[in-house]
Design a protein around this motif. Structure first.
Motif, PDB file in Angstrom:
ATOM      1  N   ALA A  15     -10.143   1.618   0.350  1.00 43.44           N
ATOM      2  CA  ALA A  15      -8.202   1.728   0.240  1.00 43.44           C
ATOM      3  C   ALA A  15      -7.722   0.392   0.612  1.00 43.44           C
ATOM      4  O   ALA A  15      -6.713   0.002   0.088  1.00 43.44           O
ATOM      5  CB  ALA A  15      -8.046   2.879   1.016  1.00 43.44           C
ATOM      6  N   LEU A  16      -8.243  -0.311   1.754  1.00 41.32           N
ATOM      7  CA  LEU A  16      -7.545  -1.446   2.409  1.00 41.32           C
ATOM      8  C   LEU A  16      -7.362  -2.515   1.406  1.00 41.32           C
ATOM      9  O   LEU A  16      -6.341  -3.295   1.036  1.00 41.32           O
ATOM     10  CB  LEU A  16      -8.119  -1.953   3.578  1.00 41.32           C
ATOM     11  CG  LEU A  16      -7.488  -3.015   4.521  1.00 41.32           C
ATOM     12  CD1 LEU A  16      -6.118  -2.773   4.740  1.00 41.32           C
ATOM     13  CD2 LEU A  16      -8.566  -3.313   5.532  1.00 41.32           C
ATOM     14  N   LEU A  17      -8.739  -2.891   0.537  1.00 43.30           N
ATOM     15  CA  LEU A  17      -8.784  -3.777  -0.295  1.00 43.30           C
ATOM     16  C   LEU A  17      -8.094  -3.489  -1.516  1.00 43.30           C
ATOM     17  O   LEU A  17      -7.509  -4.531  -2.164  1.00 43.30           O
ATOM     18  CB  LEU A  17     -10.321  -4.259  -0.572  1.00 43.30           C
ATOM     19  CG  LEU A  17     -10.404  -5.453   0.424  1.00 43.30           C
ATOM     20  CD1 LEU A  17     -10.798  -5.106   1.846  1.00 43.30           C
ATOM     21  CD2 LEU A  17     -12.141  -5.966   0.017  1.00 43.30           C
ATOM     22  N   GLY A  18      -8.161  -2.325  -2.048  1.00 39.29           N
ATOM     23  CA  GLY A  18      -7.315  -1.848  -3.277  1.00 39.29           C
ATOM     24  C   GLY A  18      -8.227  -2.162  -4.371  1.00 39.29           C
ATOM     25  O   GLY A  18      -9.359  -2.571  -4.374  1.00 39.29           O
ATOM     26  N   PRO A  19      -7.575  -1.748  -5.553  1.00 35.29           N
ATOM     27  CA  PRO A  19      -8.116  -1.866  -6.867  1.00 35.29           C
ATOM     28  C   PRO A  19      -8.647  -3.349  -7.254  1.00 35.29           C
ATOM     29  O   PRO A  19      -9.340  -3.385  -8.366  1.00 35.29           O
ATOM     30  CB  PRO A  19      -7.066  -1.350  -7.695  1.00 35.29           C
ATOM     31  CG  PRO A  19      -5.805  -1.464  -7.090  1.00 35.29           C
ATOM     32  CD  PRO A  19      -5.931  -1.255  -5.823  1.00 35.29           C
TER      33      PRO A  19
END
Length: 218
Positions: free
Chosen positions: A178-182
């Motif tokens: 979630a922190l690094l994202g897509p």
């Protein structure tokens, strides 16, 4: 090689004091053999001329092992000058081929897209403020080229709640994704029980991501 020094706040003072007061083998995160890091770096399949940065590498022997394996563009970033000094002294003339960066990762100004691999064992979990976490990811994105590799190791949910007198933010795979994202895709994850020099066991979450290639316009 050495980047210009960046003046820091009390955080730098804390870590400078830690590394001034203790030898590398006395800190809880010390590893005689950085095997988990080396295994994930090897799995990334990088060329030996790839640019690697060890964020918060301090006095870790990972840089030694990377040089031994023939990697020729290795940088070590740490907020504590004392930690970098210990590593450089240990390496002697070999350290002349390492880029030593004394900086807080949140304030550092990376050369855009320079690095092919970002390695961080035990820095991210000290960032407990969501704004600082977001800034960390921004810095990572700025420093990395397309399809670069990210290797992170943080305290797992069952790991310590504090380290070196500071609170930490423990992570699992879901929170790191979630922190690094897509923009990054998870390709490997594992847990590790790190045994400290004092004999205590610390649970770590390890992950390896690859940055997705830039999207092409339709």
């Amino acid at each position: 090689m050495k980047n210009p020094r960046i003046e820091m706040s009390g955080t730098a003072t804390h870590w400078q004091n830690v590394w001034t007061a203790k030898q590398p083998e006395e800190v809880s995160w010390h590893q005689d053999d950085p095997a988990p890091s080396l295994a994930m770096i090897a799995a990334a399949g990088l060329r030996r001329d790839a640019a690697i940065i060890d964020v918060g590498g301090g006095a870790s022997v990972l840089v030694d092992r990377l040089l031994e394996r023939g990697y020729v563009h290795v940088a070590v970033l740490d907020i504590a000058e004392a930690a970098l000094g210990q590593a450089a002294e240990r390496l002697g003339p070999l350290g002349d081929d390492v880029t030593w960066i004394e900086a807080d990762v949140l304030a550092w100004r990376p050369v855009p897209g320079l690095f092919d691999l970002w390695h961080d064992r035990a820095v991210l979990h000290f960032l407990t403020d969501p704004g600082d976490q977001a800034r960390y990811v921004e810095q990572m994105k700025a420093a990395l080229g397309p399809e670069a590799t990210v290797i992170l190791a943080t305290f797992a949910p069952e790991g310590p709640e504090t380290c070196s007198g500071l609170p930490v933010r423990r992570h699992d795979v879901a929170s790191l994704c979630a922190l690094l994202g897509p923009e990054f895709r998870l390709v490997e994850e594992t847990r590790q029980d790190h045994v400290t020099p004092a004999g205590k066991v610390q649970a770590f979450q390890w992950v390896r991501f690859i940055r997705n290639p830039p999207s092409r316009p339709d």
